[in-house]
Design an enzyme around this catalytic site. Structure first.
Site, PDB file in Angstrom:
ATOM      1  N   LYS A 200       0.788  -1.225   0.000  1.00  0.00           N
ATOM      2  CA  LYS A 200       0.000   0.000   0.000  1.00  0.00           C
ATOM      3  C   LYS A 200       0.822   1.277   0.000  1.00  0.00           C
ATOM      4  O   LYS A 200       1.842   1.370   0.661  1.00  0.00           O
ATOM      5  CB  LYS A 200      -0.916  -0.001   1.233  1.00  0.00           C
ATOM      6  N   GLY A 379       9.827  -2.115  11.867  1.00  0.00           N
ATOM      7  CA  GLY A 379       9.202  -0.822  12.152  1.00  0.00           C
ATOM      8  C   GLY A 379      10.233   0.276  12.349  1.00  0.00           C
ATOM      9  O   GLY A 379      10.055   1.403  11.889  1.00  0.00           O
TER      10      GLY A 379
END
Ligand code: ADP
Ligand code: MG
Length: 399
Positions: A200, A379
């Site tokens: 995305k 992350g």
């Protein structure tokens, strides 16, 4: 603040001192048994350095997600055992995090001894970066070393808060991440080619926006390319597409043009009939995607185009696969890009892989050793590439 200016363990006096080291021992476990001890192995250089310098080493980490209280399922006991085996000496495990047991064990350490605190997330204050808890961590030691890159994007007591109360430095794992990734962002060998893929646009907006100011070529592939196609007025069938990000894709392309950045999107695509590993597939140009089909990988012409752009790079930053690389039939684009990155690295380019799925694809191909650097923090590396300040690094003393 330059991340290249942080103190490392080699810049501080540790002999005879109690050194609290935040590691990433969040190992994979099944039924109380460690199934991959890679993270323990990765932490060894810093620990062995400290032992050899005669420090009294107090290790700590989180493991899994316990709920702020003691829970035997998340005990560090298997890690203590694993560490003892690798270090060839007993690593005593405290029964608590900062309580009586931890304090007594820490006080009893001789130079070169190593101990491990219980799971830092047994303390409720840990994830709240509670100041009282930070002070208790600090009270155990005289120096703080952070070597847990994978947790550096979190402002917790053991990853950041504690540094306010002790002299601090980063360990070798964080040092390498900073040297390689920090240099690539602050002062790269050019041309800097950024390759962004994955599912995305919304996951990678921050990275795209940061890198578009820094790179010479920006390659976009994977599921996010279809949002860019829509911005060009192409139809994308039933491909992944974020309607609310079409305008953003447009403005990114306009920005690239103004800045003179070469923004490349796929010219052809491998489509499937449905989201399934064994779906039938066709390859078509980007402006001719028929109704009822979905793009699941870049096409063969694009593979060549991207590989050529990667070939002449001085620095490559890659985050996100070019297609559904978990499926053999749609892994070709990711394999082609991985091969091109490996070849460019052979010729002297600096290559950095950030992102869990991209790293997994590289490892599966056996290209792990060919790349300059595969970031250990999913992350954390994403936030680093976004240009965000990581609390676990910002808190470390400058040189
Ligand atoms: P990374 O972990 O390397 O940062 P991401 O998590 O952002 O990468 O993206 C990886 C995921 O994107 C994979 O699960 C992959 O299947 C998916 N993906 C890539 N291309 C497509 C596509 N065309 N359609 C749907 N999913 C895709
Ligand atoms: Mg991922």
């Amino acid at each position: 603040m330059s991340v290249l200016n942080k103190k490392t363990v080699e810049d501080i006096e540790v002999a005879g001192k109690k050194v609290l080291v935040r590691c990433d021992f969040n190992v994979k476990m099944e039924n109380g048994v460690i199934t991959s001890d890679k993270r323990v192995v990765a932490a060894l250089p810093t620990i062995e350095y400290l032992i050899n310098k005669g420090a009294k080493v107090i290790l700590c980490s989180h493991l899994g997600r316990p709920k702020g209280e003691f829970d035997p399922e998340f005990s560090m006991a298997p890690v203590a055992e694993c560490l003892s085996k690798y270090l060839g000496k007993e690593v005593k495990l405290a029964a608590d995090v900062v309580g009586e047991s931890a304090q007594a064990l820490a006080a009893s350490l001789n130079d070169g001894d190593v101990m491990l605190l219980e799971n830092v997330r047994f303390e409720k204050g840990e994830t709240k970066n509670d100041e009282e808890l930070s002070k208790k961590f600090a009270a155990l030691a005289e120096v703080y070393v952070n070597d847990a890159f994978g947790s550096a994007h979190r402002a917790h007591s053991s990853t950041a808060g504690v540094a306010a109360f002790l002299p601090s430095a980063c360990g070798f794992l964080i040092q390498k991440e900073l040297e390689v990734m920090g240099k690539a962002l602050e002062n790269p060998v050019r041309p800097l080619v950024a390759i962004l893929g994955g599912a995305k646009v919304s996951d990678k907006i921050g990275v795209i926006e940061n890198l578009i100011d820094k790179c010479d070529t920006l390659i976009v592939g994977g599921g996010m390319s279809y949002t860019f196609f829509r911005a060009l007025g192409y139809s994308v069938g039933i491909s992944l597409c974020e309607e609310d990000k079409i305008e953003l894709a447009s403005s990114l392309m306009a920005k690239a043009k103004i800045r003179g950045i070469n923004l490349m999107i796929p010219i052809d695509n491998k489509l499937g009939k449905e989201f399934d590993a064994n779906t039938e597939s066709i390859i078509v140009d980007s402006d001719s995607i028929p109704d009822g089909w979905m793009g699941l990988d870049i096409g063969s012409k694009t593979q060549e185009l991207f590989a050529n752009a990667i070939e002449g790079a001085g620095t490559i930053i890659w985050n996100g696969p070019m297609g559904v690389s978990e499926w053999e039939n749609f892994a070709g684009g990711t394999i082609a890009v991985a091969t091109a990155v490996a070849n460019a690295t052979d010729k002297g380019a600096v290559s950095i892989i950030g992102g869990g799925d991209s790293a997994a694809a590289v490892k599966k191909l056996g290209f792990e050793k060919k790349m300059t650097h595969i970031s250990t923090g999913g992350g954390a590396s994403l936030e680093f590439l976004e240009g965000k300040e990581l609390p676990g690094i910002a808190c470390i003393n400058d040189k």
